[in-house]
Design a protein around this motif. Structure first.
Motif, PDB file in Angstrom:
ATOM      1  N   GLN A  20       0.838  -1.192   0.000  1.00 26.64           N
ATOM      2  CA  GLN A  20       0.000   0.000   0.000  1.00 26.64           C
ATOM      3  C   GLN A  20       0.873   1.241   0.000  1.00 26.64           C
ATOM      4  O   GLN A  20       1.982   1.243   0.555  1.00 26.64           O
ATOM      5  N   ASP A  41       0.614   5.690   0.426  1.00 26.44           N
ATOM      6  CA  ASP A  41      -0.169   6.875   0.746  1.00 26.44           C
ATOM      7  C   ASP A  41       0.619   8.096   0.271  1.00 26.44           C
ATOM      8  O   ASP A  41       1.790   8.243   0.644  1.00 26.44           O
ATOM      9  N   PRO A  42       0.026   8.954  -0.555  1.00 25.00           N
ATOM     10  CA  PRO A  42      -1.329   8.914  -1.096  1.00 25.00           C
ATOM     11  C   PRO A  42      -1.582   7.675  -1.964  1.00 25.00           C
ATOM     12  O   PRO A  42      -0.650   7.047  -2.448  1.00 25.00           O
ATOM     13  N   ASP A  43      -2.873   7.355  -2.132  1.00 24.57           N
ATOM     14  CA  ASP A  43      -3.249   6.200  -2.930  1.00 24.57           C
ATOM     15  C   ASP A  43      -2.736   6.326  -4.365  1.00 24.57           C
ATOM     16  O   ASP A  43      -2.620   7.431  -4.916  1.00 24.57           O
ATOM     17  N   ARG A  66       8.719   5.967   5.207  1.00 21.54           N
ATOM     18  CA  ARG A  66       8.093   7.246   4.881  1.00 21.54           C
ATOM     19  C   ARG A  66       9.097   8.121   4.150  1.00 21.54           C
ATOM     20  O   ARG A  66      10.317   7.887   4.218  1.00 21.54           O
TER      21      ARG A  66
END
Length: 297
Positions: free
Chosen positions: A178, A180-182, A232
Motif C-alpha cells: 500500500q 499513501d497517497p493512494d 516514509r
C-alpha cells in the motif's frame, strides 16, 4: 511419532488450490514473469542489498552446517550465507542457466578463493538432485510464488533435510503493498499483474499459505511471522523500496504486454510510483511472510 501440526484440527488441510495438473505445469513452463534481462538482474541485486541482512539474521545457522538454498538466482544471498558457515558447505540450486552463469562468474571474480565450500548447481526445485537427509538447513526466498507445485518443492526440501533439520521460507503476498497517497493506476495494474502471474502458473499470494503448505509437507514445529517493510518520505529506505515496485513493472513490461496488459497502462503505473517516490509527504507499507519448521526426528 511426530504429529502433523494440523492433525489436531480434525481435518486434512485444504490444498485444493495446489492440485498439480498438466495444465498448471504447462502454464509454469511459459516462464518466469520477471524474465532474466540485465535490468532484471539489477533489480534483483538491489532487492538483495535491501533485504539480505535481515534474512540472514532470520536463519538459524551454525558454522558447520550443510546448507541448501533453493532458487539461488544471482547467488548474492548464497555467498553471504556461505560466510556464516565457514566450516560447513552450502549449495545454491538454480533452474535458470542465465542466472546460474552470472552467479558462477561472480564467484570466480569476487570470492571463489574465499568460499571454497560454496557450490552452485543447475536443477529443478521439484526434483532436487541430492540424496535423502543431506542437509541441516534448507531455505528459499521469493521462489515458491513462481513454481508449478509449491507443495512438491517443500516435500523435496523435507526429503533432503536430515531428521531434526530446519527449513526457512520468506515469500510475499503482493496484494499487501500500500502507498499513501493512494496510487489508483498502480493498484489496478498490480492487480492485473497478479492475475497474469496466476495465468503463468504462479501464486502472487503464496506468502499467506506457508503454514498450511509446510504442515502438509510433513514439517513440525512450524512458526510464522512477518518481516515489515515500512518507510516514509525522508527516510533512507523509502525511495529504494518504492523503486523496487516500479522496477518490477519495468522489467515485466514485455511479459505483461504479451499477456494482454497495454504498455501505456503499465507505464502510467510506473510514472505514478515515480511521483510518489519524489514526494515529501508519502509513505509505503508492505511485509514479507516468513515461516520456519523442522523435519521430525
Amino acid at each position: 511419532m511426530a504429529m502433523n501440526p494440523l492433525s489436531s484440527m480434525g481435518a486434512a488441510p485444504d490444498l485444493s488450490f495446489y492440485r498439480e495438473t498438466a495444465e498448471r505445469r504447462a502454464h509454469a513452463a511459459q516462464g518466469y514473469i520477471h524474465g532474466t534481462s540485465m535490468p532484471e538482474r539489477s533489480r534483483l541485486a538491489t532487492l538483495n542489498e535491501l533485504s539480505n541482512g535481515d534474512f540472514v539474521r532470520f536463519l538459524e545457522l551454525s558454522g558447520t552446517d550443510h546448507v541448501l538454498e533453493v532458487g539461488s538466482g544471482l547467488g548474492i544471498l548464497t555467498s553471504e550465507v556461505a560466510a556464516r558457515v565457514p566450516d560447513g558447505i552450502i549449495f545454491g540450486l538454480e533452474r535458470s542457466e542465465e542466472q546460474l552463469e552470472f552467479a558462477l562468474q561472480q564467484l570466480d571474480l569476487v570470492s571463489g578463493d574465499m568460499l571454497p565450500h560454496l557450490q552452485f548447481v543447475q536443477g529443478d526445485a521439484h526434483e532436487l538432485p541430492f540424496s535423502d537427509a543431506s542437509f541441516d538447513v534448507v531455505y528459499c526466498r521469493y521462489v515458491l510464488e513462481h513454481v508449478a507445485s509449491p507443495l512438491r518443492v517443500l516435500q523435496e526440501m523435507h526429503r533432503v533435510l536430515r531428521p531434526g533439520g530446519k527449513v526457512f521460507l520468506q515469500e510475499g503476498n503482493i496484494y499487501a503493498v500500500q502507498f499513501d497517497p493512494d496510487c489508483a493506476k498502480f493498484e489496478e495494474v498490480w492487480r492485473q499483474f497478479g492475475h497474469i502471474q496466476e495465468k503463468l502458473g504462479g501464486d502472487p499470494a503464496i506468502g499467506k499459505r506457508l503454514f498450511r503448505l509446510l504442515a502438509a509437507a510433513g514439517f513440525e514445529a512450524v512458526s510464522i511471522s512477518l518481516s515489515p517493510v515500512l518507510h516514509r518520505a525522508g527516510t533512507e529506505g523509502f525511495a529504494p523500496w518504492v523503486s523496487v515496485f516500479s522496477d518490477i513493472l519495468r522489467t515485466a513490461e514485455d511479459s505483461l504486454a504479451a499477456n494482454g496488459l497495454p504498455r501505456e497502462e503499465t507505464r502510467a503505473a510506473i510514472a505514478e510510483l515515480d511521483a510518489i517516490r519524489d514526494r515529501d509527504d508519502a509513505a509505503m507499507f508492505f511485509y514479507w511472510n516468513r515461516a520456519h519448521g523442522r523435519r521430525p526426528t
